[in-house]
Design an enzyme around this catalytic site. Structure first.
Site, short mmCIF file in Angstrom:
data_model
loop_
_atom_site.label_atom_id
_atom_site.label_comp_id
_atom_site.label_asym_id
_atom_site.label_seq_id
_atom_site.Cartn_x
_atom_site.Cartn_y
_atom_site.Cartn_z
N HIS A 293 7.18 -15.52 -3.92
CA HIS A 293 6.97 -14.08 -4.05
C HIS A 293 7.06 -13.62 -5.50
CE1 HIS A 293 7.58 -9.93 -2.09
NE2 HIS A 293 7.57 -9.72 -3.39
N HIS B 175 4.43 -11.15 -8.27
CA HIS B 175 3.16 -10.43 -8.45
C HIS B 175 2.59 -10.83 -9.81
CE1 HIS B 175 4.02 -7.64 -5.06
NE2 HIS B 175 5.25 -8.04 -5.34
N HIS C 194 5.15 -6.94 2.51
CA HIS C 194 6.38 -6.31 2.03
C HIS C 194 6.92 -5.40 3.13
CE1 HIS C 194 5.08 -7.63 -1.91
NE2 HIS C 194 6.15 -7.14 -2.48
N GLU D 240 12.25 -3.52 2.13
CA GLU D 240 12.70 -3.49 0.73
C GLU D 240 13.21 -2.08 0.46
OE1 GLU D 240 9.53 -3.66 -2.18
OE2 GLU D 240 10.89 -4.17 -3.82
N ASP E 27 9.83 -11.71 -8.04
CA ASP E 27 9.08 -10.46 -7.78
C ASP E 27 8.22 -10.04 -8.98
OD1 ASP E 27 8.25 -8.54 -6.02
OD2 ASP E 27 10.09 -7.37 -6.03
N1 ADE Z 1 4.05 -4.39 -6.22
C1 ADE Z 1 4.59 -5.03 -7.26
N2 ADE Z 1 5.89 -5.25 -7.06
C2 ADE Z 1 6.20 -4.72 -5.86
C3 ADE Z 1 7.38 -4.65 -5.09
N3 ADE Z 1 8.53 -5.17 -5.51
N4 ADE Z 1 7.32 -4.02 -3.92
C4 ADE Z 1 6.17 -3.50 -3.48
N5 ADE Z 1 5.02 -3.56 -4.15
C5 ADE Z 1 5.04 -4.17 -5.35
ZN ZN Z 2 7.05 -7.87 -4.30
#
Ligand code: ADE
Ligand code: ZN
Length: 339
Positions: A11, A13, A191, A194, A272
């Site tokens: 995970h 991005h 997601h 969170e 992340d």
């Molecule tokens: N896009 C980039 N990082 C994110 C995250 N932690 N949660 C949701 N969308 C994201």
């Molecule tokens: Zn994320």
């Protein structure tokens, strides 16, 4: 010392892996003026809370304009992870961010693939792609992303996911999007849990064909939900430093990683958006050792869980598990000797 533990990440991005120096370099190369106030200082992005983080992340992503930019950001991230002992990284890419600056799905894909190939050649690290849509852009945009992805299948695109604002739309609105991806044979993750609580996780598990949850950490607030996650073998892509940085938890001592693991959940460690949250895959493993008390054997078990849950093809998974069992974090030493 966790440096020599072979690590795997499910995970992160891709657009959120570029540190300020790389964002500035790409912006200069592309003749782009970055928005005022994007950086707090030389090494840090400026943001206050979760919505503001998403805004900063969107703004920084706009520095990516060409396939070559995607190649460079991918290569640099994988190189950094290999230096920390990572052997496998799954990266979320966002065709919506590419489209925002006029790039096609194929341009963004070709650049990312080139970065993955170059990094494996130079460092022995294996990278794969999870194409994501953005929740707050809605299911119609999600369908475009999923259709583009399916129209151009690539062996490195192994999964489909969704990030963005967890409060926007309902997850059931995205079922047709995820159905397309799952029916094309891609692994799915979303997601949930969170920013929002257990309800968002129930919605994900009830509505979508997912085997993993992005975060899912707030399941800890509902014992029945934890039981269901354990029973169904749902894998949690936990991101402790991200959660503390965005204020989901006050500090590492309050993070439920140990409680989720003790309950029998399949837990993994992930960065992340590393430069936003002052982390890296190496730091996540180091923190798990220092703050959560994981010994080497437990850390290796986390890597095993990640490799077993990875959306990668069976023979690559076997090769990676062999490397985990053989104890070689990556081929970097051998490569450096050859160069
Ligand atoms: N896009 C980039 N990082 C994110 C995250 N932690 N949660 C949701 N969308 C994201
Ligand atoms: Zn994320």
């Amino acid at each position: 010392m966790t440096r020599t533990i072979p690590k795997a990440e499910l995970h992160c991005h891709l657009e959120g892996t570029a540190p300020p120096a790389l964002v500035r370099r790409l912006a200069d190369r592309n003749g782009i003026t970055l928005p005022e106030g994007l950086f707090a200082d030389e090494d840090n992005f400026a943001w206050t809370d979760f919505p503001d983080f998403l805004r900063a992340y969107d703004a920084a992503s706009m520095c990516l304009r060409k396939a070559e930019d995607y190649r460079d950001i991918t290569y640099e991230y994988l190189a950094a992870c290999a230096r920390e002992g990572a052997i496998y990284i799954e990266m979320f890419t966002s065709p919506d961010h590419a489209a925002e600056v006029g790039m096609s799905y194929l341009d963004h894909l070709e650049g990312t693939v080139a970065g993955i190939e170059d990094a494996e050649r130079d460092f022995g690290i294996v990278g794969r792609i999870i194409v994501t849509c953005v929740r707050h852009l809605g299911p119609d945009r999600g369908l475009v992303v999923a259709r583009d992805m399916i129209a151009e299948p690539h062996p490195y695109v192994v999964g489909f996911g969704m990030g963005g604002d967890e409060t926007a739309f309902h997850l059931r609105d995205f079922l047709p999007v995820f159905r397309l991806a799952a029916d094309a044979g891609l692994g799915c993750t979303v997601h949930a849990g969170e920013v929002c609580g257990p309800k968002s996780i129930y919605a994900a598990l009830d509505a979508l064909p997912v085997t993993r949850l992005g975060h899912g950490v707030r399941a800890i607030e509902d014992a029945k939900l934890v039981e269901r996650i354990v029973r169904d073998g749902i894998v949690l892509e936990l991101c402790p430093h991200s959660n503390v940085a965005t204020g989901v938890y006050e500090d590492m001592a309050s993070h439920p990683f140990p409680a989720l693991a003790a309950a029998g959940c399949k837990v993994t460690l992930n960065s992340d958006d590393p430069p936003y949250f002052a982390t890296s895959i190496g730091r996540e493993y180091a923190t798990a050792a220092e703050d959560f008390g994981l010994d080497d054997e437990a850390l290796r078990a986390v890597t095993r869980t990640a490799l077993e849950a990875a959306f990668v093809d069976a023979s690559t998974r076997r090769r990676l598990l062999d490397r985990l069992d053989g104890g070689a974090p990556n081929l970097m030493k051998e490569r450096q000797q050859q160069l």
